[in-house]
Enzyme design. Structure first.
Site, PDB file in Angstrom:
ATOM      1  N   HIS A  17       1.743  33.100 -89.558  1.00  0.00           N
ATOM      2  CA  HIS A  17       1.961  33.441 -88.335  1.00  0.00           C
ATOM      3  C   HIS A  17       1.512  32.120 -87.658  1.00  0.00           C
ATOM      4  O   HIS A  17       1.674  31.844 -86.432  1.00  0.00           O
ATOM      5  CB  HIS A  17       0.914  34.647 -87.703  1.00  0.00           C
ATOM      6  CG  HIS A  17      -0.320  34.364 -88.047  1.00  0.00           C
ATOM      7  ND1 HIS A  17      -1.132  34.200 -88.966  1.00  0.00           N
ATOM      8  CD2 HIS A  17      -1.273  33.970 -86.827  1.00  0.00           C
ATOM      9  CE1 HIS A  17      -2.410  34.025 -88.636  1.00  0.00           C
ATOM     10  NE2 HIS A  17      -2.295  33.787 -87.416  1.00  0.00           N
TER      11      HIS A  17
HETATM   12  C1  UD1 Z   1      -3.513  34.931 -82.224  1.00  0.00           C
HETATM   13  C2  UD1 Z   1      -4.697  33.684 -82.272  1.00  0.00           C
HETATM   14  C3  UD1 Z   1      -4.643  33.443 -83.831  1.00  0.00           C
HETATM   15  C4  UD1 Z   1      -4.908  34.713 -84.735  1.00  0.00           C
HETATM   16  C5  UD1 Z   1      -3.792  35.467 -84.378  1.00  0.00           C
HETATM   17  C6  UD1 Z   1      -3.840  36.764 -85.423  1.00  0.00           C
HETATM   18  C7  UD1 Z   1      -4.910  32.247 -80.507  1.00  0.00           C
HETATM   19  C8  UD1 Z   1      -4.715  30.925 -79.998  1.00  0.00           C
HETATM   20  N1  UD1 Z   1      -4.474  32.461 -81.611  1.00  0.00           N
HETATM   21  O1  UD1 Z   1      -2.249  34.177 -82.303  1.00  0.00           O
HETATM   22  O2  UD1 Z   1      -5.871  32.523 -83.826  1.00  0.00           O
HETATM   23  O3  UD1 Z   1      -5.022  34.161 -85.963  1.00  0.00           O
HETATM   24  O4  UD1 Z   1      -3.965  35.974 -82.869  1.00  0.00           O
HETATM   25  O5  UD1 Z   1      -2.724  37.605 -85.071  1.00  0.00           O
HETATM   26  O6  UD1 Z   1      -5.595  32.895 -79.649  1.00  0.00           O
HETATM   27  N2  UD1 Z   1       2.851  39.527 -80.004  1.00  0.00           N
HETATM   28  C9  UD1 Z   1       3.331  40.616 -79.806  1.00  0.00           C
HETATM   29  N3  UD1 Z   1       2.584  41.827 -79.917  1.00  0.00           N
HETATM   30  C10 UD1 Z   1       1.233  41.351 -79.739  1.00  0.00           C
HETATM   31  C11 UD1 Z   1       0.692  40.228 -79.617  1.00  0.00           C
HETATM   32  C12 UD1 Z   1       1.379  39.094 -79.777  1.00  0.00           C
HETATM   33  O7  UD1 Z   1       4.707  40.799 -79.980  1.00  0.00           O
HETATM   34  O8  UD1 Z   1       0.632  42.510 -79.669  1.00  0.00           O
HETATM   35  C13 UD1 Z   1       3.869  38.023 -80.047  1.00  0.00           C
HETATM   36  C14 UD1 Z   1       4.337  37.623 -78.647  1.00  0.00           C
HETATM   37  O9  UD1 Z   1       5.629  37.269 -78.844  1.00  0.00           O
HETATM   38  C15 UD1 Z   1       3.356  36.567 -78.484  1.00  0.00           C
HETATM   39  C16 UD1 Z   1       3.086  36.002 -79.929  1.00  0.00           C
HETATM   40  O10 UD1 Z   1       3.166  37.231 -80.686  1.00  0.00           O
HETATM   41  O11 UD1 Z   1       3.883  35.700 -77.617  1.00  0.00           O
HETATM   42  C17 UD1 Z   1       1.855  35.386 -80.306  1.00  0.00           C
HETATM   43  O12 UD1 Z   1       0.655  36.046 -79.678  1.00  0.00           O
HETATM   44  P1  UD1 Z   1      -0.667  35.497 -79.128  1.00  0.00           P
HETATM   45  O13 UD1 Z   1      -1.688  36.415 -78.878  1.00  0.00           O
HETATM   46  O14 UD1 Z   1      -0.339  34.232 -78.076  1.00  0.00           O
HETATM   47  O15 UD1 Z   1      -0.926  34.490 -80.566  1.00  0.00           O
HETATM   48  P2  UD1 Z   1      -0.989  34.758 -82.050  1.00  0.00           P
HETATM   49  O16 UD1 Z   1       0.151  34.134 -82.625  1.00  0.00           O
HETATM   50  O17 UD1 Z   1      -0.906  36.219 -82.225  1.00  0.00           O
END
Ligand code: UD1
Length: 405
Positions: free
Chosen positions: A233
Site C-alpha cells: 500500500h
Molecule cells: C495510512 C498511513 C500509513 C499506514 C496506512 C495503513 C499516513 C501518511 N499514512 O496510509 O502510514 O501504513 O494508513 O493503512 O497517515 N481509503 C479508503 N478507505 C479508507 C481509508 C482510505 O478508501 O477507510 C483510500 C482513499 O482512497 C484514500 C487512500 O486510501 O485516499 C489513502 O488513505 P490515507 O489515509 O490517506 O493513507 P493510507 O495509504 O491508508
C-alpha cells in the site's frame, strides 16, 4: 498588578492545575495500524487510576479499514469521532487539527497519547503541545532515514515535540539522541503490536475459512509449498503505474511457485483499476481479497510460508510469529526485524525478490528470534510509567487520583 488581579491570576493557575489533574488521558487513533497499537494500551490504562477517552480522527473510515478492526480488537467505541476522511496530506492533517482543538478545550485532558506515524499522529501532537498539554508517543524513535516517506516526517516531528517517548527497540533511543532528544524523555517498553498479537492468537481465523468466505477455493492453499501472503500500500510502490506494473509482474512470477493471497488496501485496489493492470492477476494463483480483519490476517500470516509486504506492522508481526518476510522497500525503520527477526529487505528488484523467495522455498528462510521486551506486556509498562510520570508532573498522589470521580 493590583492585589485583586494577582489573586485572580493565582486562582486561574490553581484552576488550570486542578483541570490538568482531573483531566482524562485522551487516546488518539486514526488509521488501521493505530487500532492494533491502542487496544492493549486502553486495556492497560483501565488497570491504572487514569480515566481514558478514545478519540478516532476518522482518517480511515471504511467498514473494512476501521469498524471491523474495532470489533476484532475489542476496542471500545470511540468517545469522539472527528470524521475527517481522506484528502491530500495537507488537507487531512489540517482537518484533524481543526477538529481536535475544540476537543482539547472541552475535555481538558491531562495527557494525549498518540501511536505510530500516520498523519493523525502528527496532527494531534501539534495541536496538543501548542496548548501546553502533555503528549506521550508510543513507537517513538523509529527511523527509515528516508524523508520521502510521509511517515518519516510524521515520526521526526512528533518525537521532537512530544513529552514522553515510548520505544519498541533499543536502536530508537540512539536515533532520538542523534536528534538532540534528552534521555529523560525516552522509555524503552517493548512492542504493543506484539501485545495484540499474543492476546489474539487463540482467536485467529483459519486461512481456509477466510478464503471460503470470499468464494475462493480453499484447497488452493494445500500445495506442497503452502502459500504466501502479500500486502502492498505504500505510495512509493503503488501510486506510479510502471512501478506497480513491475511489482505485479514479479509477484505473478512468484505465484507460479506458490499461490499468493493478496489482502488489498483500497489505495492499491483503486490503482490497479485506474492503471488497468487487472490482467496481470492470474485468478487461481493470485487470490485477491478485500482488506481483512485482524483475526483473518493473523490466521493467514501464521500459516504462511512467506509474507511479502511493504507494511511496517507486518515486518514486526512476522518476526514475532517466526514466519519469513520479504520487505518490498529499500529500507526499514524497524531494523531489529532484520538483525534479529525473520525480515529481509528486497526492495522492488525483481531478482532480489525472486532470489529471496527461492531461498525460503529451499528451507533457508530466516528463523529469527523474538526481540527483547516483545513479550506481550509492553502496554502494561506504558500505563504504569504514564501513571507515575503524570503523577510527578501534577504532584497529585496516586491515592488521591483514585478517589477522583
Ligand atoms: C495510512 C498511513 C500509513 C499506514 C496506512 C495503513 C499516513 C501518511 N499514512 O496510509 O502510514 O501504513 O494508513 O493503512 O497517515 N481509503 C479508503 N478507505 C479508507 C481509508 C482510505 O478508501 O477507510 C483510500 C482513499 O482512497 C484514500 C487512500 O486510501 O485516499 C489513502 O488513505 P490515507 O489515509 O490517506 O493513507 P493510507 O495509504 O491508508
Amino acid at each position: 498588578m493590583s492585589d485583586k488581579q494577582a489573586g485572580a491570576n493565582i486562582e486561574q493557575g490553581v484552576d488550570k492545575r486542578a483541570e490538568e489533574r482531573h483531566g482524562p488521558v485522551l487516546c488518539v487513533v486514526g488509521a488501521r495500524p493505530n487500532f492494533t497499537k491502542m487496544a492493549p494500551i486502553l486495556r492497560a490504562l483501565a488497570a491504572q487510576p487514569l480515566p481514558a477517552l478514545l478519540l478516532h480522527t476518522g482518517q480511515h473510515y471504511d467498514e473494512a479499514m476501521s469498524e471491523r478492526l474495532f470489533t476484532d480488537l475489542r476496542l471500545p467505541r470511540p468517545d469522539i469521532n472527528l470524521g475527517v476522511g481522506s484528502g491530500s496530506h495537507a488537507v487531512q492533517t489540517a482537518e484533524v487539527m481543526r477538529g481536535f482543538e475544540p476537543v482539547l478545550d472541552a475535555q481538558k485532558p491531562s495527557c494525549v497519547v498518540v501511536v505510530g506515524d500516520v498523519n493523525s499522529t502528527l496532527a494531534c501532537t501539534l495541536v496538543a503541545v501548542k496548548k501546553g498539554i502533555a503528549v506521550a508517543h508510543v513507537e517513538a524513535g523509529l527511523r527509515s532515514g528516508d524523508r520521502t516517506m510521509p511517515e518519516e516526517i510524521n515520526r521526526v516531528l512528533t518525537d521532537q515535540v512530544a513529552d514522553r517517548l515510548y520505544t519498541t527497540e533499543r536502536s530508537a533511543a540512539a536515533n532520538l539522541h542523534r536528534e538532540g532528544i534528552a534521555d529523560e524523555r525516552i522509555c524503552f517498553v517493548g512492542n504493543v503490536m506484539i501485545d495484540t498479537l499474543r492476546f489474539n492468537q487463540p482467536r485467529a481465523h483459519a486461512p481456509a475459512a477466510t478464503l471460503a468466505a470470499h468464494g475462493i477455493d480453499p484447497t488452493l492453499l494445500d500445495g506442497a509449498q503452502g502459500y504466501g501472503v502479500v500486502t502492498l500500500h505504500r505510495p512509493s510502490n503503488v501510486d506510479d503505474q510502471e512501478t506497480l506494473r513491475g511489482v505485479l509482474q514479479t509477484l505473478a512470477t512468484a505465484a507460479q511457485q506458490l499461490p499468493l493471497v493478496f489482502a488489498l488496501h483500497p489505495r492499491t485496489r483503486n490503482n490497479i483499476d485506474r492503471f488497468e493492470l487487472g490482467a496481470l492477476i492470474e485468478p487461481r494463483r493470485m487470490l485477491l481479497l478485500p482488506p481483512q480483519g485482524y483475526l483473518e490476517m493473523l490466521g493467514l500470516m501464521s500459516g504462511a510460508t512467506v509474507v511479502l509486504t511493504d507494511s511496517g506492522g507486518l515486518q514486526e508481526e512476522t518476526t514475532a510469529l517466526g514466519v519469513p518476510c520479504l520487505t518490498l522497500r529499500e529500507n526499514t525503520e524497524r531494523p531489529i526485524t532484520v538483525e534479529q527477526g525473520t525480515n529481509t529487505i528486497v526492495g522492488r528488484d525483481r531478482g532480489a525478490i525472486l532470489h529471496g523467495l527461492a531461498e525460503i522455498l529451499a528451507g533457508r528462510g530466516k528463523r529469527g528470534r523474538v526481540p527483547e521486551l516483545w513479550d506481550g506486556h509492553a502496554a502494561e509498562r506504558i500505563a504504569a510509567d504514564l501513571a507515575r510520570w503524570l503523577q510527578r508532573r501534577t504532584g497529585l498522589p496516586t491515592r488521591e487520583r483514585r478517589s477522583q470521580p
